[in-house]
Each structure stands twice: as C-alpha cells, then as structure tokens.
Design an enzyme around this catalytic site. Structure first.
Site, PDB file in Angstrom:
ATOM      1  CD  GLU A   1      43.895  38.171  34.476  1.00 49.02           C
ATOM      2  OE1 GLU A   1      43.847  37.316  35.367  1.00 49.02           O
ATOM      3  OE2 GLU A   1      43.182  38.139  33.451  1.00 49.02           O
TER       4      GLU A   1
ATOM      5  CG  HIS B   1      65.162  19.476  45.392  1.00 46.68           C
ATOM      6  ND1 HIS B   1      65.178  20.805  45.712  1.00 46.68           N
ATOM      7  CD2 HIS B   1      66.397  19.178  44.898  1.00 46.68           C
ATOM      8  CE1 HIS B   1      66.377  21.305  45.448  1.00 46.68           C
ATOM      9  NE2 HIS B   1      67.143  20.327  44.946  1.00 46.68           N
TER      10      HIS B   1
END
Length: 463
Positions: free
Chosen positions: A187, A442
């Site tokens: 990170e 979707h």
C-alpha cells in the site's frame, strides 16, 4: 477503593471499542482503558489514514490518463503537506466518532497504561492510581510493526520508517525501498509511486503478496510493474545502512549480491503483539511468538481473562478483531455467539486493489479437495472498460464434489468493495448453482464475479 465493573476492555482499537459497545448493549457496566488515542492504531495510524493517502495518490495518478477520457487540466501538481493533512483530518474525524460512541453507550474511558494484578473473579486492572475490578477482563492491545535492529531495520523517523512514520513525513521522498510485500508494504509502495517516487519492493518469499492465491499475486505483480514499481523477490536483506543522502540496502537476490540506494526505507516485515508490561507472565498467561494463546472463545486459561484481535494472533485484520470481540462477549453473556468460523475477507488497497476470501487453489489441493476453478478478466467487462480499469480478474474456487464455494480471489479496480459478495455466499454455504442463478446487475464490475462462477463449470458467457 477499587472501581467495580462487569467488563474492562484494555485497548480501544476496532476489537476493543466494538467489544465494549456490544458489552454495553448486553447490559454490562463497561470500562475501556486506552493509553493513546481512542480507535487504536487502525483509526489513527493504520487502516483509515492510509486509505486517505491512497485516495489522494489514486486521484493524482488518474491525471495521467485524462486524455483517454477527453479531458485536460492546465497544471498538474500536488501539495504533499496538504495530502498528509487531509489524512490526519480523516483520522481525527473517525477518532471523534469513537469518542461519541463511548459516551452514547455509557462506557467509561480510562486514559493510561494498564497493568494486571491477581484478582477474583478476574485480574485487577491497575491504571495509574486507579484499580478497576471486573468479572471479565478482555485484552485488545493490538500489535506494532516488527523491526530487526541487528541488520539496521529499525526506524529513526527520518530515513528508516515503519507505517507510522510513512504516514506523516515532512516531505515526499523521491526514491524509496520497501522491505516486505504484504498489504502494508504494497500500500505504501502504491501510494508513493502514484506521487512519482522511484519505488523498489524487496520480498524474501518467491513472490509478492505471498498470502494471496499465486495466480492473483502474479497478475498483480504485472500491473504493479506496469505502473513502474520494481521488485526483488525472492531476496534476502543482509544489512541496511544510513548514508549522508538516505539509505543503502544490501541484499542477495538470485544468488547475486546487490546494493540498493534510496532516500528512505520502509520496514514492513510483519508485526509483534503488544504483550509487554501488562503483567501477563506473572498471571500465567501463555504467550507464543508474541501473541496470547486463547481457546475458541478468546479465553486465556486465566479465570476471567480473555484476548481478542491482533494480540491473539492472525489474521491481523481489524474486522477479524471486531468479529472476535463480539463473539467473545456474547459467549460471556451466555448467548449463542456469532459464528467464529465465518470466512474472513482480506483486502489490499493498492492500485489495483487485491481482495480474497477462503482457500487459495493451492490450499484446496493440499486439503485433498478437487477444486473447480473459474476465471473472468476485467478486460472484457463492459463497466471496467468504460471506467478505464481493464486490468485484473476474478477467480472462483468450488469444491468439485459438493459445488460449495470455497475460495474467491480478485485483483482490479475497487475489488475490495466486491469481495463481500463472495464472503456472504460462503457464510450462507452457497453452491455454484445458487451463485450462477443469482442475477447480477448490468453494467457492473460485479458481473465478472458471476462469469467466474459460470466459467468454473464451462458456462462462461462473455469469453
């Protein structure tokens, strides 16, 4: 005169303060002891402020791709001091939130370092001049960064950092070497690379992100390299030396000696539990590899004393600590506690993100299972392509005999927000048929989750 409570929690990180809240909800009189800031390392020096930094880095890096979206800006730059200041403000906001929660639930906050003395029915908690007695004492003291002074891996606040120093430097380094490629190391590598630093990551294991599924680890490696992060893996660190201009790191990789030069080194080689100066040894608490040994409910073997979270061992995750704490106090209350065997997701907030839950493919095979594996790349997912985030994939692992979902692994944009769908499916013991029959909206990146489940059984639609 001792102050009497039903429950005393030592440590106010995500394990401790959540445990205290749940204890109050159950009707216990609760005190929580904290030697530093409420919220612990996670809220003040870990999970939360690092995500604020990473978001700044992500936004800044996106400026390189504005042309792809038909956009432009007149001037590109950053104010590093302002980036750090925003991160600290976010941490302060979360800290104030925990303070509010303690007041809301009538939890007494006792500021100071705790020590344990023999007592009944649980150890007595001594904080300065106060003595707190309780029926139950819960250790949630967390952990800190591991250092290795013998070879120079010890922070000095200037040239050698742990996560804490990496959060609040005076200036952004132009070059750095990160020692360790776990979540913390990667990170910070991701953040500083986003701001333009020359970054090299050194990992002693054969591959980066070694706890992740090997296929996901390799896929992430390729994308990180495309972003300009360099790697040495496997590599052994021989010695770190401070120089006039930064640090010099002697390593051995591929049988060859190499010296890496950088402005700064970040040490991210694991953690050690905060078990010192509590009086645990005198009470007979069993400690192994700096972590308190407990049973399935957090009990230490010493009457009335429990331990949860990082101090009680891996996985070292905030949400695991919270979950353990709730389980522990519900068990104490005589309830049927939350399921401690529920799958625990792991997340790494790099660019791209990495997320996983359950068994890796290799672990499934090692356990004698017959895994059925499905994959779906984001490069053919409409939402990912439209968002300009085609890198990465979703991988699903099912038990070939029962159809149960036993593992899921992802690398890509915002997959840390998607992994909980698979964690919920595993908690509910979903099979491939139920996941395949689920309607995924979707256009979303989550459609890749559906397609990966279909692919495991030769039914993939868009590949």
């Amino acid at each position: 005169m001792a102050d009497a409570f039903d429950v005393v929690v030592i440590g106010s990180g995500p394990g401790g303060y959540v445990t205290a809240i749940r204890a109050s909800q159950l009707g216990f009189k609760v005190a929580i002891v904290e030697r530093a800031e409420l919220g612990g390392i996670c809220l003040n020096w870990g999970c939360i402020p690092t995500k604020a930094l990473l978001k700044s880095g992500e936004v800044y890096e996106q400026l390189d791709h504005l042309k792809d979206f038909g956009l432009s800006v007149e001037k590109r730059g950053f104010d590093f001091g302002a980036v750090v200041e925003r991160s600290r403000k976010v941490a302060a906001q979360m800290n104030s939130g925990v303070t509010f929660l303690m007041k809301k639930h009538k939890i007494e906050v006792v500021q100071g370092s705790a020590q344990l003395e023999k007592g009944s029915p649980a150890p007595t908690v001594v904080v300065g001049q106060r003595k707190l007695t309780a029926k139950h004492v819960i250790l949630a003291t967390g952990a800190r960064a591991r250092t290795i002074p013998a070879i120079g891996l010890e922070p000095d606040g200037e040239r050698v950092w742990t996560y804490r120093e990496a959060l609040v430097p005076k200036a952004a380094p132009k070059s750095l070497v990160v020692i360790g490629s776990g979540a913390i190391g990667m990170e910070f590598a991701s953040f500083y690379r986003a701001l333009g630093a020359d970054v090299t990551v050194v990992e002693m294991m054969p591959r980066i992100l070694p706890v992740e599924d090997e296929e996901i680890s390799k896929a992430a490696h390729k994308v990180f390299e495309k972003r300009g992060i360099k790697f040495r893996a496997p590599a052994n660190v021989k010695k770190l030396t401070k120089t006039k201009t930064g640090v010099s790191l002697e390593i051995e990789a591929g049988g060859k000696a190499e010296t890496l030069q950088a402005d700064v080194a970040i040490v991210a080689v694991g953690i050690v539990g905060n078990v010192e100066d509590l009086g645990l040894e005198a009470l007979g608490v069993r400690i192994e590899k700096t972590h308190v040994v407990t049973d399935a409910h957090g009990a230490t073997g010493v009457p009335g004393l429990y331990a949860i979270g990082d101090v009680a061992g891996p996985p070292w995750l905030a949400h695991k600590a919270s979950h353990e704490g709730v389980h522990c106090i519900e068990h104490i209350a005589g309830l049927k506690p939350t399921n401690l065997t529920a799958p625990i997701p792991g997340c790494t907030y790099t660019t791209p993100q990495v997320a996983s839950v359950g068994l890796t493919e290799a672990q499934a095979k090692e356990q004698g299972l017959e895994p059925k594996v499905g994959r779906f790349p984001f490069r053919v997912n409409g939402k990912a392509v439209a968002a300009g985030e085609p890198d990465g994939l979703v991988k699903t692992i099912f038990d070939g005999r029962t159809g149960a979902l036993i593992g899921a692994h992802m690398v890509g944009h915002e997959v840390t927000e998607m992994i909980q769908g698979f964690a919920l499916a595993m908690t509910l013991e979903a099979t491939e048929a139920e996941i395949q029959a689920t309607v995924f909206p979707h256009p979303t990146m989550s459609e890749a989750m559906h397609e990966a489940a279909l692919d495991a059984y030769g039914r993939v639609l868009h590949l």
